[in-house]
Design a protein around this motif. Structure first.
Motif, mmCIF file in Angstrom:
data_model
loop_
_atom_site.group_PDB
_atom_site.id
_atom_site.type_symbol
_atom_site.label_atom_id
_atom_site.label_comp_id
_atom_site.label_asym_id
_atom_site.label_seq_id
_atom_site.Cartn_x
_atom_site.Cartn_y
_atom_site.Cartn_z
ATOM 1 N N VAL A 10 0.564 -1.685 0.155
ATOM 2 C CA VAL A 10 -0.207 -0.064 0.167
ATOM 3 C C VAL A 10 0.736 1.445 -0.045
ATOM 4 C CG1 VAL A 10 -1.868 1.223 1.336
ATOM 5 C CG2 VAL A 10 -1.796 -0.967 1.180
ATOM 6 N N VAL A 11 0.760 1.870 -1.302
ATOM 7 C CA VAL A 11 1.695 3.149 -1.700
ATOM 8 C C VAL A 11 0.704 4.476 -0.698
ATOM 9 C CG1 VAL A 11 2.564 5.123 -2.626
ATOM 10 C CG2 VAL A 11 3.082 2.408 -3.365
ATOM 11 N N GLY A 12 1.547 4.986 0.029
ATOM 12 C CA GLY A 12 1.013 6.714 0.810
ATOM 13 C C GLY A 12 1.470 8.223 0.233
ATOM 14 N N TYR A 13 0.137 8.639 0.163
ATOM 15 C CA TYR A 13 1.299 9.905 -0.238
ATOM 16 C C TYR A 13 0.659 11.159 0.330
ATOM 17 C CZ TYR A 13 2.335 14.001 -3.333
ATOM 18 O OH TYR A 13 3.174 14.366 -4.403
ATOM 19 N N ALA A 14 1.780 11.832 1.322
ATOM 20 C CA ALA A 14 1.383 12.871 1.952
ATOM 21 C C ALA A 14 2.342 13.952 1.633
ATOM 22 C CB ALA A 14 2.159 12.779 3.575
ATOM 23 N N PRO A 15 1.334 15.354 0.908
ATOM 24 C CA PRO A 15 2.166 16.114 0.496
ATOM 25 C C PRO A 15 1.915 17.410 1.174
ATOM 26 C CG PRO A 15 0.031 15.967 -0.003
ATOM 27 C CD PRO A 15 -0.062 15.143 0.473
ATOM 28 N N PHE A 98 -2.467 11.282 1.638
ATOM 29 C CA PHE A 98 -3.384 12.317 3.436
ATOM 30 C C PHE A 98 -2.729 13.480 3.183
ATOM 31 C CE2 PHE A 98 -0.877 8.107 4.135
ATOM 32 C CZ PHE A 98 -1.094 7.208 4.234
ATOM 33 N N LYS A 99 -4.305 14.510 4.142
ATOM 34 C CA LYS A 99 -4.422 15.361 4.091
ATOM 35 C C LYS A 99 -5.019 15.919 5.994
ATOM 36 C CE LYS A 99 -4.706 19.023 1.908
ATOM 37 N NZ LYS A 99 -3.029 19.888 1.393
ATOM 38 N N GLY A 100 -5.014 17.553 5.907
ATOM 39 C CA GLY A 100 -5.041 17.717 7.101
ATOM 40 C C GLY A 100 -6.668 17.398 7.286
ATOM 41 N N ASP A 101 -6.628 17.664 8.452
ATOM 42 C CA ASP A 101 -8.526 17.500 8.872
ATOM 43 C C ASP A 101 -9.170 18.598 8.374
ATOM 44 O OD1 ASP A 101 -7.900 18.349 10.756
ATOM 45 O OD2 ASP A 101 -8.358 16.184 12.057
ATOM 46 N N ASP A 102 -7.841 19.818 8.108
ATOM 47 C CA ASP A 102 -8.896 20.647 8.269
ATOM 48 C C ASP A 102 -9.548 21.060 6.729
ATOM 49 O OD1 ASP A 102 -6.822 21.098 7.035
ATOM 50 O OD2 ASP A 102 -6.734 23.944 6.989
ATOM 51 N N TRP A 103 -9.518 19.964 5.696
ATOM 52 C CA TRP A 103 -9.994 19.636 4.504
ATOM 53 C C TRP A 103 -11.037 18.874 4.368
ATOM 54 C CZ3 TRP A 103 -8.153 20.571 -0.816
ATOM 55 C CH2 TRP A 103 -6.982 21.196 -0.954
#
Length: 156
Positions: A10-15, A98-103
């Protein structure tokens, strides 16, 4: 790289901007790595960050990339030079974004979820570390030395 035997990885991406790296950034990368087998961190380049936030980062993109590359949770780093995350996905395929929960619950977040959903990518939200942020650090630096802040902005 974290291995999972013969199972598909499983590949994840965190910008992120990852400017003025702090414990909140570390927490995001730690939580992201716990959800995937291989973590790619995207580092937003200086021009894109300036266009999005209206200011240049304190730390240049190549230095931010080197910092993130040195974090043990990160397997790969890419410098983002365009804003479309779906184009990034085409160049560096991933399963989790992956994104911050403010989105979460925003029009931008809904658009991200819809677009990624069409290609089978799950958007995973993480809470921010409330007691610190790059914005707070930038404000503190300005309070400590307002002249340096003006010089820094003028030099950019």
């Amino acid at each position: 790289m974290r291995a999972v035997g013969a199972a598909r990885k499983v590949v994840g991406y965190a910008p992120g901007a990852w400017d003025l790296f702090h414990v909140g950034h570390l927490n995001v990368l730690r939580h992201a790595a716990a959800r995937c087998d291989y973590l790619i961190a995207g580092v937003v380049d200086d021009a894109m960050l300036e266009a999005a936030k209206g200011r240049r980062p304190v730390v240049p993109a190549l230095e931010r990339a080197e910092i993130i590359r040195s974090v043990r949770f990160v397997d790969e780093v890419v410098v983002e030079t365009q804003p479309d995350k779906l184009l990034t996905w085409r160049e560096h395929p991933f399963d989790l974004f992956f994104k911050g929960d403010d989105w979460r619950g925003t029009p931008a977040g809904a658009d991200l979820e819809q677009r990624f959903g069409e290609v089978g990518v799950e958007v995973v939200y993480f809470p921010y570390t409330m007691h610190t942020s790059s914005t707070q650090l930038r404000r503190a630096l300005t309070l400590l030395d307002p002249a340096a802040a003006r010089t820094s902005v003028a030099a950019e």
